[in-house]
Design an enzyme around this catalytic site. Structure first.
Site, short mmCIF file in Angstrom:
data_model
loop_
_atom_site.label_atom_id
_atom_site.label_comp_id
_atom_site.label_asym_id
_atom_site.label_seq_id
_atom_site.Cartn_x
_atom_site.Cartn_y
_atom_site.Cartn_z
N PRO A 34 0.82 -1.21 0.00
CA PRO A 34 0.00 0.00 0.00
C PRO A 34 0.86 1.27 0.00
O PRO A 34 0.51 2.26 -0.64
CB PRO A 34 -0.80 -0.10 1.30
CG PRO A 34 -0.58 -1.46 1.84
CD PRO A 34 0.60 -2.05 1.18
N ASP B 89 46.17 -47.26 -5.10
CA ASP B 89 46.83 -47.98 -4.00
C ASP B 89 46.35 -47.44 -2.67
O ASP B 89 45.92 -46.29 -2.58
CB ASP B 89 48.34 -47.75 -4.08
CG ASP B 89 48.96 -48.48 -5.24
OD1 ASP B 89 48.36 -49.47 -5.68
OD2 ASP B 89 50.02 -48.04 -5.71
N LYS C 27 47.91 -53.69 -1.74
CA LYS C 27 48.14 -53.27 -0.37
C LYS C 27 49.64 -53.23 -0.28
O LYS C 27 50.30 -54.25 -0.37
CB LYS C 27 47.52 -54.31 0.58
CG LYS C 27 47.82 -54.09 2.01
CD LYS C 27 46.56 -53.67 2.74
CE LYS C 27 46.90 -53.44 4.21
NZ LYS C 27 46.23 -52.31 4.76
N GLY D 144 53.00 -40.99 -4.46
CA GLY D 144 54.28 -40.40 -4.83
C GLY D 144 54.44 -40.29 -6.32
O GLY D 144 53.52 -39.86 -7.03
N1 SAH Z 1 55.98 -44.22 -5.54
C1 SAH Z 1 56.09 -43.84 -4.16
C2 SAH Z 1 56.77 -44.90 -3.34
C3 SAH Z 1 55.97 -46.15 -3.24
S1 SAH Z 1 56.73 -47.37 -2.27
C4 SAH Z 1 56.82 -42.48 -4.06
O1 SAH Z 1 57.37 -42.03 -5.06
O2 SAH Z 1 56.79 -41.88 -3.00
C5 SAH Z 1 55.90 -47.18 -0.75
C6 SAH Z 1 56.77 -46.47 0.25
O3 SAH Z 1 56.82 -45.10 -0.04
C7 SAH Z 1 56.27 -46.52 1.67
O4 SAH Z 1 56.60 -47.74 2.29
C8 SAH Z 1 57.02 -45.39 2.28
O5 SAH Z 1 58.34 -45.73 2.51
C9 SAH Z 1 57.01 -44.38 1.15
N2 SAH Z 1 55.93 -43.38 1.28
C10 SAH Z 1 54.87 -43.21 0.49
N3 SAH Z 1 54.13 -42.16 0.91
C11 SAH Z 1 54.75 -41.68 1.99
C12 SAH Z 1 54.50 -40.59 2.88
N4 SAH Z 1 53.44 -39.79 2.71
N5 SAH Z 1 55.36 -40.38 3.88
C13 SAH Z 1 56.43 -41.16 4.05
N6 SAH Z 1 56.72 -42.18 3.25
C14 SAH Z 1 55.90 -42.44 2.23
#
Ligand code: SAH
Length: 498
Positions: free
Chosen positions: A72, A277, A299, A331
């Site tokens: 209004p 993994d 694993k 990694g």
């Molecule tokens: N491709 C991976 C390695 C795989 S082998 C890289 O380049 O890092 C798996 C091993 O990697 C583990 O047993 C550990 O030793 C290491 N790893 C992977 N991630 C990790 C993290 N966040 N901190 C410490 N070590 C790690």
């Protein structure tokens, strides 16, 4: 070829996922459900003329609604609204609202000063089947308005559920900055071209490939208006692109999702299936597209595992069926990742395979500790060594001379089971017992912990610390420099457990 054992699947195809901190399988609680209400050509009613009324009327009209306003005594600002709108329509009625005014309304907003009047109005609105909102009266609202970033047809809505409006505004401003205004034209073109693209490409993967190319172009040239020539080129490129499945080995990095490369991100967004993994941090999977299947394979610790042959077979089988397969590895995929076997399996099966590198655990750990792995005075060489062999024992064939070298930095992956014997043997082979040595657990993750010591006492310190998680061992004089850095890092609570 044997039938691959079926690995654990964390999320069936097409299922919803929170993509939140809860990881791929969980749906984090939502404070509100964001939904988008089409109002094009529909009727909306606003009654009253309090301070929030003009803006709400403009919003409804901008969304294409025909808005009847009952007031209004409208404010000057509200009176001016019908002359300001560019979409929908606004009719101002200089009278009180009546229940009959709400007939056929899709959306109603109460904007009156009087609470009782407002309660009555929203009740009438609900009876009429409309969605109901009341300005400044959240308790009367079915739905609430958020901050908006408008790149129509793309619209971004932001809500903090009233908890932090200023924060919400700042987020809005940031998103404005991230989305160039030119996107409007690109998204409009996407809408216009969609039908043509859909009828041209029958396979989902082709359509997806087209829209990915389209999106790349939009991001590359956001301020250019897309033309028919863009359409023709993009259609041509998509048609010419090789078809069929492929495997991409992608490095997920050590944990922190911000360490993903842009290529890794793109591969995750493109993937139909992701085989990952258990060392891959769950938040990384949040970057996959929602429809992607994610399957946990392998694993890497000491538990039961998918056999490598099974993983290879599954990868090949999925790619053969036309899927874009991402083999996501922690990694860098080419560091202790058995990538060689996976690449060979793809090649043998004639499947295109490529690799996207990632930040290896050693790089991640060194960066978060701010310590250089090489140093002109302390380390001329850097070596990555595995701490265990196929059986989980210390590898027989390690080069002990290289491990005892005083001018090397050694990073041992998978060091936990054999830590004591490895360091003992290295000392026996000539490594100075006082050489700095650390074990970095959960590198780059929120729960990163470092146990610092020397070659002769690290193993005991690690045992005493009782920590868990993936870890790497780092040994070498270059790490002595960590002392100064550690003092800084200690300021960050919980970062170091020495
Ligand atoms: N491709 C991976 C390695 C795989 S082998 C890289 O380049 O890092 C798996 C091993 O990697 C583990 O047993 C550990 O030793 C290491 N790893 C992977 N991630 C990790 C993290 N966040 N901190 C410490 N070590 C790690």
């Amino acid at each position: 070829m044997s039938t691959p054992r079926i690995p654990r699947e964390t999320r069936p195809a097409g299922s919803e996922s929170a993509r939140g901190a809860a990881g791929p399988a969980g749906l984090e609680p939502l404070a509100v459900l964001p939904v988008f209400v089409p109002l094009q050509g529909k009727r909306a009613v606003l009654a009253g003329s309090n301070g929030g009324a003009p803006w709400k009327v403009k919003l409804l009209a901008a969304a294409g609604a025909h808005v009847d306003v009952y007031a209004p005594e409208p404010s000057e600002e509200l009176r001016a609204v019908p002359g300001e709108i560019v979409a929908g329509s606004v009719t101002l009625h200089l009278r009180q609202w009546h229940p009959a005014d709400l007939k056929g309304a899709a959306f109603v907003i109460g904007a009156m000063e009087d609470e009782t009047d407002c309660i009555e109005f929203v009740a009438a609105g609900r009876r009429a089947g409309a969605i109901v909102n009341a300005v400044d009266r959240p308790h009367l609202c079915d739905v609430k308005f958020g901050a908006i970033v408008n790149r129509s047809p793309m619209v971004v809505g932001i809500s903090t559920e009233g908890a932090a409006p200023v924060f919400g505004q700042t987020v809005r401003a940031r998103i404005e900055g991230m989305l160039p205004r030119g996107f409007k034209a690109w998204i409009g073109a996407a809408r216009d071209w969609r039908e043509q693209v859909t009828s041209r490409f029958h396979a989902f993967s082709d359509r997806r490939a087209f829209w990915e190319r389209f999106t790349d172009r939009a991001f590359a040239e956001p301020d250019r208006v897309p033309t028919e020539q863009d359409l023709a080129e993009l259609l041509g490129q998509t048609e010419a692109a090789p078809k069929g499945g492929a495997v991409t080995l992608v490095g997920a990095g050590p944990g922190d999702a911000e360490l993903l490369t842009l290529k890794a991100l793109r591969a995750l967004r493109n993937a139909d299936v992701i085989l990952y993994d258990d060392l891959v941090a769950p938040e990384i999977l949040d970057y996959a597209r929602r429809e992607a299947r994610t399957m946990l394979v392998g694993k890497t610790g000491h538990g039961p595992s998918c056999r490598q042959d099974d993983i290879n077979a599954l990868m090949v089988q999925l790619a053969r069926s036309g899927k874009q397969v991402v083999r996501l590895k922690s990694g860098d995929p080419l560091v202790f990742g058995r990538a060689g076997e996976e690449i060979d399996a793809c090649r043998a099966a004639g499947i295109p395979v490529s690799v996207v590198p990632g930040v290896s655990a050693a790089q991640g750990a060194a960066a978060s500790l701010c310590v250089s792995l090489t140093h002109r005075d302390a380390a001329r060489r850097l070596q990555y060594v595995t701490g265990h062999d196929r059986r989980g024992a210390l590898p027989e064939d390690l080069n002990w001379g290289a491990l005892a070298d005083p001018s090397v930095t050694t990073v041992v992956y998978m060091p936990k089971k054999t830590l004591g014997v490895l360091l003992e043997r290295a000392i026996a082979e000539g490594l100075a017992p006082t050489t700095p040595a650390l074990l970095v657990f959960n590198a780059t993750r929120r729960d990163q912990r470092v146990v610092e010591g020397a070659a002769h006492d690290l193993s005991a310190r690690v045992e005493a610390a009782g920590l868990d998680g993936p870890a790497i061992l780092m040994v070498g004089e270059a790490l002595r420099r960590l002392g100064a850095e550690a003092a800084v890092a200690e300021l960050e609570p919980g970062k170091l457990a020495i």
